[in-house]
Motif scaffolding. Structure first.
Motif, PDB file in Angstrom:
ATOM      1  N   TYR A 209      10.491   2.643   1.315  1.00 22.31           N
ATOM      2  CA  TYR A 209       9.343   2.335   0.447  1.00 22.31           C
ATOM      3  C   TYR A 209       8.632   3.601  -0.022  1.00 22.31           C
ATOM      4  N   SER A 210       8.974   4.749   0.605  1.00 20.29           N
ATOM      5  CA  SER A 210       8.293   5.984   0.188  1.00 20.29           C
ATOM      6  C   SER A 210       9.287   7.116  -0.009  1.00 20.29           C
ATOM      7  N   ALA A 211      10.525   6.776  -0.380  1.00 16.91           N
ATOM      8  CA  ALA A 211      11.569   7.805  -0.481  1.00 16.91           C
ATOM      9  C   ALA A 211      11.518   8.545  -1.815  1.00 16.91           C
ATOM     10  N   SER A 212      11.917   9.826  -1.769  1.00 15.62           N
ATOM     11  CA  SER A 212      12.031  10.636  -2.989  1.00 15.62           C
ATOM     12  C   SER A 212      13.475  11.079  -3.156  1.00 15.62           C
ATOM     13  N   SER A 213      13.915  11.143  -4.401  1.00 11.75           N
ATOM     14  CA  SER A 213      15.254  11.663  -4.707  1.00 11.75           C
ATOM     15  C   SER A 213      15.109  13.065  -5.294  1.00 11.75           C
ATOM     16  N   ALA A 214      16.251  13.734  -5.500  1.00 13.43           N
ATOM     17  CA  ALA A 214      16.229  15.065  -6.123  1.00 13.43           C
ATOM     18  C   ALA A 214      15.569  14.984  -7.501  1.00 13.43           C
ATOM     19  N   GLU A 215      15.809  13.860  -8.203  1.00 11.58           N
ATOM     20  CA  GLU A 215      15.228  13.689  -9.555  1.00 11.58           C
ATOM     21  C   GLU A 215      13.708  13.524  -9.480  1.00 11.58           C
ATOM     22  N   THR A 216      13.228  12.810  -8.438  1.00 14.36           N
ATOM     23  CA  THR A 216      11.777  12.650  -8.249  1.00 14.36           C
ATOM     24  C   THR A 216      11.135  14.015  -8.085  1.00 14.36           C
ATOM     25  N   ILE A 217      11.756  14.847  -7.232  1.00 12.43           N
ATOM     26  CA  ILE A 217      11.213  16.180  -6.953  1.00 12.43           C
ATOM     27  C   ILE A 217      11.241  17.028  -8.221  1.00 12.43           C
TER      28      ILE A 217
ATOM     29  N   ARG B  47       0.837  -1.209   0.000  1.00 13.99           N
ATOM     30  CA  ARG B  47       0.000   0.000   0.000  1.00 13.99           C
ATOM     31  C   ARG B  47       0.874   1.262   0.000  1.00 13.99           C
ATOM     32  N   ILE B  48       1.922   1.241   0.824  1.00 19.85           N
ATOM     33  CA  ILE B  48       2.811   2.413   0.915  1.00 19.85           C
ATOM     34  C   ILE B  48       3.537   2.623  -0.413  1.00 19.85           C
ATOM     35  N   GLN B  49       4.063   1.545  -0.982  1.00 22.40           N
ATOM     36  CA  GLN B  49       4.836   1.669  -2.226  1.00 22.40           C
ATOM     37  C   GLN B  49       3.987   2.229  -3.363  1.00 22.40           C
ATOM     38  N   PHE B  50       2.753   1.732  -3.492  1.00 18.48           N
ATOM     39  CA  PHE B  50       1.877   2.210  -4.570  1.00 18.48           C
ATOM     40  C   PHE B  50       1.586   3.705  -4.388  1.00 18.48           C
ATOM     41  N   LYS B  51       1.280   4.102  -3.135  1.00 16.14           N
ATOM     42  CA  LYS B  51       0.871   5.492  -2.881  1.00 16.14           C
ATOM     43  C   LYS B  51       2.056   6.455  -2.838  1.00 16.14           C
ATOM     44  N   SER B  52       3.275   5.895  -2.931  1.00 20.37           N
ATOM     45  CA  SER B  52       4.469   6.738  -2.958  1.00 20.37           C
ATOM     46  C   SER B  52       5.045   6.834  -4.370  1.00 20.37           C
ATOM     47  N   SER B  53       4.313   6.311  -5.337  1.00 16.22           N
ATOM     48  CA  SER B  53       4.840   6.256  -6.709  1.00 16.22           C
ATOM     49  C   SER B  53       4.291   7.392  -7.573  1.00 16.22           C
ATOM     50  N   PHE B  54       4.991   7.671  -8.659  1.00 16.79           N
ATOM     51  CA  PHE B  54       4.483   8.646  -9.629  1.00 16.79           C
ATOM     52  C   PHE B  54       3.248   8.106 -10.341  1.00 16.79           C
ATOM     53  N   GLU B  55       3.199   6.772 -10.462  1.00 17.06           N
ATOM     54  CA  GLU B  55       2.028   6.143 -11.098  1.00 17.06           C
ATOM     55  C   GLU B  55       0.754   6.510 -10.324  1.00 17.06           C
TER      56      GLU B  55
ATOM     57  N   ALA C 187      -0.168   7.009   4.435  1.00 17.12           N
ATOM     58  CA  ALA C 187      -0.002   7.070   2.974  1.00 17.12           C
ATOM     59  C   ALA C 187      -1.237   7.630   2.265  1.00 17.12           C
ATOM     60  N   ASP C 188      -2.392   7.642   2.956  1.00 15.73           N
ATOM     61  CA  ASP C 188      -3.632   8.151   2.337  1.00 15.73           C
ATOM     62  C   ASP C 188      -3.871   9.641   2.612  1.00 15.73           C
ATOM     63  N   VAL C 189      -3.179  10.173   3.613  1.00 10.50           N
ATOM     64  CA  VAL C 189      -3.509  11.518   4.101  1.00 10.50           C
ATOM     65  C   VAL C 189      -3.357  12.569   3.004  1.00 10.50           C
ATOM     66  N   PHE C 190      -2.205  12.603   2.349  1.00 10.29           N
ATOM     67  CA  PHE C 190      -1.971  13.674   1.367  1.00 10.29           C
ATOM     68  C   PHE C 190      -2.635  13.395   0.023  1.00 10.29           C
TER      69      PHE C 190
END
Length: 681
Positions: A502-510, A315-323, A441-444
């Protein structure tokens, strides 16, 4: 001028004398303001019966003016007293073309000799001061509003002045001399982050003084000083744009209250007022108007550490993705196109055809969907009024006001969010209990739908947003920040220090959310010794990291036969620390349960337990979790329970890396049983 150390010492005494006189002048002015204020209030008290409204307003404004001027004088005195302790830390002798070299003394604030109208000390943020950070001896230049000024630096000198005494001075031909940096970094850490104006490096200075970036992303390795740089950048922008931006116009989003307290000293030390700060959870509570209970980020990470449940991770991985963000955007288009069941609207004898309703609805295509119904209702009332040739009754107005929203399939955002998972064909990815308790993971995601469907304009007053620990936020969180804060942004963090991989962002993601972002990467690490940095590299290798050449003890990894023996040994390490002269020891555990266990075993004066509810950071011995220690630093760090049983998953590995990289001078890991495989050579 002031070529020798003796001459410099004599000059320092002259400056201190001038500062003392300036303080006395401020004291006299404050006393005068105070006397005038008292007289004014007394006058109003005695004559108010004969004063009209205009007189009272004028008198009130006069009192406010006096109080403001008095307040400004008190703030000036505070700066002068601070300068008296350490008036300046640097000097450059700069010669413009065809002019003699002029000494430029650089300090935390500027100081003007008002009688001679001469600047004796320049603020580190002044354009001319930038050369101290950017150039060695020889050709140099700085930018002014009227264009660049070129010339030559003939002397570059650094000072350490403490309590008004010159401890040392160095003539330096190289950017911020390593000797000064080494001395500063070798000092003990205490309960507050320090300003770094005396040791700002050239690459750091470029970040601090960047005026062009609308979004600046700072990816910095552990100990690169990224938070400090970001705060100095805020101080610079407040100085540079002081006519248009004030401390109250800036917002810091920080990971927790302890970290907010730890950094709270930096801006006041630089002469700026305290800046508002809040955590992501506070922001969420505000945006959801307290309607929903939800899991915090700390609780999410704690759940991952305690129980590695695959469905929860999925659940966390899906909601942390660009998809996920992309699907939410597709869903928003889908509901707009298919969820309004258009039908003719009958109001009395007038029928409003579907084509008219759709045309009115399209007129407001830039307005959030759920806000359009009220606007269209106003237009339809006018349409019916013109068609009927009379005023509408209350009942007819209500028929229009209620009839339009009824054509939409849902009337609240939570129902739409539930429906989203049906639409995407993954209903199992939403776990919502009967009390409407949301997973973090649902809050935002819910807030994002609210923003798009209802519109929120709660933070329009913010003129600069600073986001720390960028790696812990997801694309949907950045999409919320992007729509909520239309101002300039400074975003910083370190991908290696995520507490939830499982929910990390990189500089490229941002960069995908903010394509206009300027991305700066800082690889030089100043916090830890070479030995500690090399040790941490075994856990999370980063070929780009460049530790400053500062050496110390090799980290110790010590095995014990059982947990009781391990805790007894930690107790001895704590006693050794208390007699060492160091100021801070962090005992950094994986979980809060372990931290509480260690705290119970080490009950002693000066041993503090830091939890998610803590609001202050104290020096001495601190027991906490890696999650809460992020961004903090300690002279010494002990990582207990470093066994294979404790540190085994990807989340655990991140925690271990964060824990080890908090240490400045000394690192000890203890364990019983098998050592974690993350440390096997």
């Amino acid at each position: 001028m002031n070529a020798t150390e003796q001459e410099e010492r004599e000059y320092l005494e002259v400056i201190k004398e001038k500062l003392t006189l300036a303080v006395k002048r401020v004291d006299d002015a404050v006393k005068q303001f105070s006397d005038e204020l008292r007289e004014k209030k007394q006058y109003i008290h005695e004559h108010q019966s004969g004063m009209d409204d205009a007189d009272m307003v004028a008198a009130g404004q006069s009192i406010n003016r006096m109080a403001f001027t008095g307040g400004a004088a008190v703030a000036r005195k505070r700066k002068l007293l601070k300068l008296g302790q350490s008036p300046y830390f640097g000097r450059i002798d700069f010669a413009a073309p065809n002019k003699a070299a002029m000494p430029v003394y650089i300090g935390v604030y500027s100081f003007l000799d008002e009688q001679q109208r001469q600047n004796l000390i320049y603020d580190w943020r002044a354009p001319i001061s930038s050369m101290f950070y950017d150039f060695e001896l020889g050709e140099a230049s700085y930018t002014t509003p009227s264009g660049p000024i070129k010339g030559t630096i003939e002397l570059k000198r650094q000072y350490k002045i403490r309590d008004g005494r010159l401890e040392f001075m160095l003539d330096s031909g190289v950017n911020i001399h390593d000797d000064v940096l080494q001395r500063e970094l070798a000092k003990s850490s205490d309960d507050k982050m320090k300003n770094i104006v005396a040791t700002i490096q050239r690459d750091q200075n470029a970040v601090i003084r960047n005026e062009d970036a609308t979004v600046m992303v700072i990816q910095g390795v552990a100990g690169s000083g990224k938070t400090s740089i970001a705060l100095h950048r805020i101080a610079f922008l407040l100085y540079r744009y002081r006519e248009t931006i004030a401390a109250k116009d800036i917002l810091i989003i920080s990971p927790n209250k302890v970290f907010a307290d730890y950094i709270s000293n930096v801006l006041p030390e630089l002469g700026e007022e305290h800046i508002p700060e809040m955590g992501m959870e506070e922001l969420a509570t505000d945006l959801l108007e307290g309607r929903y209970q939800f899991q915090t980020f700390f609780e999410q990470v704690s759940a991952l550490l305690d129980d590695h449940e695959p469905a929860f991770i999925e659940r966390i991985q899906f909601k942390s993705s660009f998809e996920f963000l992309s699907k939410l955007n597709q869903y928003l288009l889908h509901i707009e196109n298919t969820y309004v069941a258009w039908a003719d609207l009958r109001v009395g004898r007038t029928v409003v055809p579907v084509a008219v309703l759709q045309q009115k609805f399209r007129t407001y295509h830039r307005v959030p969907l759920l806000k359009r119904f009220a606007l269209v209702a106003n237009d339809i009332r006018a349409y019916v009024r013109d068609a009927a040739g009379r005023k509408l009754t209350g009942q007819e107005k209500a028929t229009i006001g209620e009839g339009l929203p009824r054509m939409f399939r849902f009337n609240n955002v939570l129902d739409l969010y539930r429906d989203f998972y049906q639409w995407v064909g993954r209903p199992e990815l939403l776990k919502l209990d009967h009390r409407l308790h949301l997973e973090y993971a649902d809050v935002f995601a819910l807030i994002y739908l609210r923003l798009r469907l209802e519109g929120i304009t709660a933070y329009e007053q913010v003129k600069h947003l600073l986001v720390d620990e960028m790696q812990d936020y997801t694309p949907v969180q950045y999409a919320v920040l992007s729509r909520l804060f239309l101002c300039r942004k400074t975003i910083l963090g370190d991908v290696s220090q995520t507490v939830n991989p499982y929910s990390a962002s990189s500089a490229e993601t941002i960069e995908r959310v903010f394509p206009q972002a300027d991305i700066v990467k800082l690889y030089r690490s100043y916090r830890s010794t070479v030995e500690i940095t090399a040790f941490a590299q075994r856990i999370a290798p980063n070929p780009h990291i460049m530790p400053l050449e500062r050496h110390g003890q090799e980290p110790a990894v010590v095995r014990f036969d059982g947990q009781q023996e391990e805790l007894a040994a930690i107790q001895q390490l704590v006693l050794a620390f208390q007699g060492s002269g160091n100021h801070s020891l962090g005992i950094i555990c994986k979980t809060l349960r372990q931290a509480k266990q260690a705290h119970r075993a080490l009950q002693a004066p000066g041993v503090h337990l830091l939890t998610a509810d803590s609001t202050t950071f104290k020096e001495g011995v601190v027991i906490t979790t890696a999650h809460l220690a992020k961004g903090l630093e300690f002279d010494e760090v002990i990582v207990p329970f470093a066994s294979a049983r404790t540190y085994k998953t990807e989340v655990d590995k991140s925690m271990l890396y964060v824990a080890c990289t908090r240490a400045m001078h000394q690192l000890t890991l203890t364990y019983s049983g098998e050592l974690t495989t993350f440390l096997s050579v």
